[in-house]
Write an enzyme that holds these catalytic residues in place. Structure first.
Site, mmCIF file in Angstrom:
data_model
loop_
_atom_site.group_PDB
_atom_site.id
_atom_site.type_symbol
_atom_site.label_atom_id
_atom_site.label_comp_id
_atom_site.label_asym_id
_atom_site.label_seq_id
_atom_site.Cartn_x
_atom_site.Cartn_y
_atom_site.Cartn_z
ATOM 1 N N TYR A 151 0.835 -1.203 0.000
ATOM 2 C CA TYR A 151 0.000 0.000 0.000
ATOM 3 C C TYR A 151 0.871 1.254 0.000
ATOM 4 O O TYR A 151 0.636 2.196 -0.777
ATOM 5 C CB TYR A 151 -0.901 -0.028 1.233
ATOM 6 C CG TYR A 151 -1.736 1.204 1.441
ATOM 7 C CD1 TYR A 151 -2.893 1.424 0.695
ATOM 8 C CD2 TYR A 151 -1.382 2.158 2.398
ATOM 9 C CE1 TYR A 151 -3.667 2.558 0.896
ATOM 10 C CE2 TYR A 151 -2.152 3.290 2.603
ATOM 11 C CZ TYR A 151 -3.292 3.485 1.858
ATOM 12 O OH TYR A 151 -4.051 4.609 2.054
ATOM 13 N N LYS A 155 1.026 4.171 -2.900
ATOM 14 C CA LYS A 155 0.722 5.584 -2.637
ATOM 15 C C LYS A 155 1.930 6.472 -2.934
ATOM 16 O O LYS A 155 1.769 7.605 -3.416
ATOM 17 C CB LYS A 155 0.256 5.764 -1.199
ATOM 18 C CG LYS A 155 -1.129 5.193 -0.917
ATOM 19 C CD LYS A 155 -2.226 5.888 -1.725
ATOM 20 C CE LYS A 155 -3.616 5.464 -1.283
ATOM 21 N NZ LYS A 155 -4.676 6.122 -2.067
#
Length: 253
Positions: A151, A155
């Site tokens: 994740y 990002k």
């Protein structure tokens, strides 16, 4: 694709503007749709599940909806002046327990999906000489967190895309920016709470408090606070803000 068409709200700083909000049925995306609609934009919400999208329409947050998965095959994207890439997903696991499938899911949901929608929307913006792209990143685009390597990497990639594209279109009337929320009180956070309770044995209140503790203000960010930052970046007066990463995190460093 556009099952219901409602008139845009009269007046407002964004009157006459067309907006597309991905992930617009819930959480930060829904809050962004509401804020843009209140400012006069005609908002289309895009998401995977029809029920929340219909509810957004019926609740006055949007004027139209499109059912699609940004990580899959996209239907034709309605022309828009304002694009908010708010769709995303989060999964957690120790790095050595992650696999290629998880990495692909995180990259698709948090980076490649936003790139695909932007690629579809950008030509019309460039032709018109006006456009605003706002990517909903995360403080995970600015720093690392344990157990969410895929994740965090996705990002970080979204912020890199933001900065690179901002320079590419800087002289053509289009700006590209990112907002970087800290832990925000959304349905996605509830998944993190459930994971934390399962891993640590804490109850729900303790898990939520642990996440809120990352914010120096000692609380979770509200979706409406993120939406206010997005609205600023889409509004007249923000023309010179380009390639920015705006934290909405209570001062989390």
């Amino acid at each position: 694709m556009d099952p219901v068409s409602l008139p845009a709200r009269a007046g407002g700083a964004l009157a006459g503007r067309r907006a597309l909000v991905t992930g617009g049925g819930t959480g930060i995306g829904l809050a962004c749709a509401r804020a843009l609609t209140a400012a006069g934009a005609r908002v289309t919400v895009l998401g995977r599940r029809e029920a929340p999208l219909r509810a957004a329409l019926e609740g006055g947050a949007a004027a139209a909806w499109v059912s699609a998965d940004v990580a899959g095959a996209l239907p034709p994207i309605p022309p828009c002046d304002l694009l908010v890439n708010a769709a995303g997903a989060a999964e957690s696991a120790p790095f050595l327990r992650t696999d290629a499938a998880m990495w692909r899911r995180m990259l698709d949901a948090n980076l490649l999906g936003a790139a695909a929608v932007t690629r579809a929307a950008l030509p019309a913006m460039l032709e018109a000489g006006f456009g605003r792209v706002v990517n909903v990143a995360s403080t995970a685009a600015l720093k690392g967190y344990p157990y969410v390597a895929a994740y965090v990497a996705a990002k970080h990639g979204l912020l890199g895309l933001t900065r690179a594209l901002a320079l590419e279109v800087a002289g053509r009337g289009v700006t590209v920016n990112a907002v970087c929320p800290g832990f925000t009180d959304t349905p996605l956070l509830e998944e993190s709470v459930a994971t934390l309770t399962a891993l640590t044995g804490r109850d729900e209140a303790q898990a939520r408090a642990a996440l809120a503790g990352h914010n120096p203000q000692g609380r979770l960010v509200r979706p409406e606070e993120v939406a206010a930052a997005v609205l600023f970046l889409c509004s007249p007066g923000a023309e010179a803000v380009n390639g920015a990463a705006l934290p909405v995190s209570g001062g989390e460093a």
